[in-house]
Design a protein around this motif. Structure first.
Motif, PDB file in Angstrom:
ATOM      1  N   ALA A  26       6.017  -4.441   2.661  1.00  0.00           N
ATOM      2  CA  ALA A  26       5.071  -3.472   2.862  1.00  0.00           C
ATOM      3  C   ALA A  26       4.203  -3.088   1.609  1.00  0.00           C
ATOM      4  O   ALA A  26       5.172  -2.268   0.900  1.00  0.00           O
ATOM      5  N   GLY A  27       3.205  -3.584   1.438  1.00  0.00           N
ATOM      6  CA  GLY A  27       2.435  -3.071   0.217  1.00  0.00           C
ATOM      7  C   GLY A  27       1.973  -4.087  -0.529  1.00  0.00           C
ATOM      8  O   GLY A  27       2.244  -5.339  -0.332  1.00  0.00           O
ATOM      9  N   GLU A  28       1.015  -3.870  -1.386  1.00  0.00           N
ATOM     10  CA  GLU A  28       0.534  -5.054  -2.142  1.00  0.00           C
ATOM     11  C   GLU A  28       1.383  -5.259  -3.453  1.00  0.00           C
ATOM     12  O   GLU A  28       2.114  -4.545  -3.852  1.00  0.00           O
ATOM     13  N   VAL A  29       1.261  -6.726  -3.973  1.00  0.00           N
ATOM     14  CA  VAL A  29       1.997  -6.882  -4.991  1.00  0.00           C
ATOM     15  C   VAL A  29       1.212  -7.262  -6.344  1.00  0.00           C
ATOM     16  O   VAL A  29      -0.021  -7.940  -6.134  1.00  0.00           O
ATOM     17  N   LEU A  30       1.406  -6.642  -7.365  1.00  0.00           N
ATOM     18  CA  LEU A  30       0.532  -6.714  -8.469  1.00  0.00           C
ATOM     19  C   LEU A  30       1.273  -7.292  -9.492  1.00  0.00           C
ATOM     20  O   LEU A  30       2.293  -6.723 -10.103  1.00  0.00           O
ATOM     21  N   ALA A  31       0.705  -8.385 -10.301  1.00  0.00           N
ATOM     22  CA  ALA A  31       1.435  -9.050 -11.289  1.00  0.00           C
ATOM     23  C   ALA A  31       0.736  -8.508 -12.470  1.00  0.00           C
ATOM     24  O   ALA A  31      -0.303  -8.457 -12.738  1.00  0.00           O
TER      25      ALA A  31
END
Length: 263
Positions: A26-31
């Motif tokens: 649930a939610g965005e993944v940031l590299a």
């Protein structure tokens, strides 16, 4: 009042981010497009980190066989920073996925130092929670999706956030070269920390492709009782520095990294 909404999941590197995206979180993944294990950190969390970018350019410009690497890095780096600064400005909840590498520890410290007191910070630590590790080294990119799926993040309490913020302040003032761990503590070494080992390997193995020499040292570092993670680009830079100081020769090749010759 605390922030609300879905968390932004922060993890180092594209490979680890791709792995987390398999979990349908649930939610965005940031590299996170950085590596705090080396170089100065004085302006690493500012809007215009000229000192930090100058350090990176020194590394990238030592690899002329990859002419666009600096532009590719800067694009990913700025996109990451813009997204992260927006999350900090909006007080979006953050979930930081952590191995036990030097970079991961300093990434967490930086976020703890820059997040608003009302912003939710959660950490998902891997050490001791997953089976994928190498000589005591844990990193998200080493794992399989199946072992990450059941993990549950913990809320970072205020006292721990304050301690981490102090850690970040310390390293902003003292970070210079390469950082490693000894007995669980971070230590800063000169930028030429690996030079002697590169030269020793070159004397032992003789003239050979730079990629092979760099790979040999990376393998040795990973095989240590406490593994060290170092990127090949950092070691290519050190080979270029050794060539500039007249301690080895680099013979350009038409299709990639140079050949290294001892003197």
């Amino acid at each position: 009042m605390t922030s609300s909404g879905q968390a932004l999941h922060v993890v180092q590197g594209d490979a680890a981010a791709a792995l987390l995206r398999q979990l349908a979180l649930a939610g965005e993944v940031l590299a996170f497009a950085e590596d705090f294990s080396h170089g100065p950190l004085a302006d690493a969390d500012t809007m215009d980190p000229q000192l930090r970018m100058a350090w990176w350019n020194r590394i990238w410009w030592s690899q002329p066989w990859w002419p666009d690497i600096d532009q590719q890095f800067q694009l990913a780096w700025w996109q990451c920073r813009k997204r992260l600064f927006r999350a900090l400005s909006e007080r979006q909840p953050l979930c930081i996925w952590l191995g036990n590498t030097v970079h991961d520890q300093l990434m967490l410290a930086m976020l703890a130092a820059n997040a608003h007191a009302d912003q939710l910070l959660m950490v998902q630590e891997l050490a001791g929670q997953v089976t994928s590790c190498h000589n005591g080294c844990y990193a998200v990119a080493m794992c399989h999706a199946a072992e990450l799926q059941p993990l549950s993040a913990r809320l970072l309490p205020a006292a721990e956030r304050a301690r981490l913020a102090a850690t970040w302040s310390h390293w902003q003032q003292h970070a210079q070269g390469w950082r490693g761990q000894m007995n669980g503590q971070l230590h800063d070494y000169p930028a030429d920390h690996f030079d002697a080992r590169l030269l020793a390997l070159l004397r032992q193995e003789g003239a050979q492709p730079a990629a092979r020499l760099v790979g040999l040292l990376m393998g040795q570092l990973m095989a240590q009782p406490i593994a060290e993670l170092v990127g090949d680009s950092y070691l290519f830079w050190r080979l270029a520095a050794l060539a500039e100081s007249g301690r080895l020769l680099l013979e350009p090749q038409p299709d990639g990294p140079p050949r290294v010759l001892p003197l």
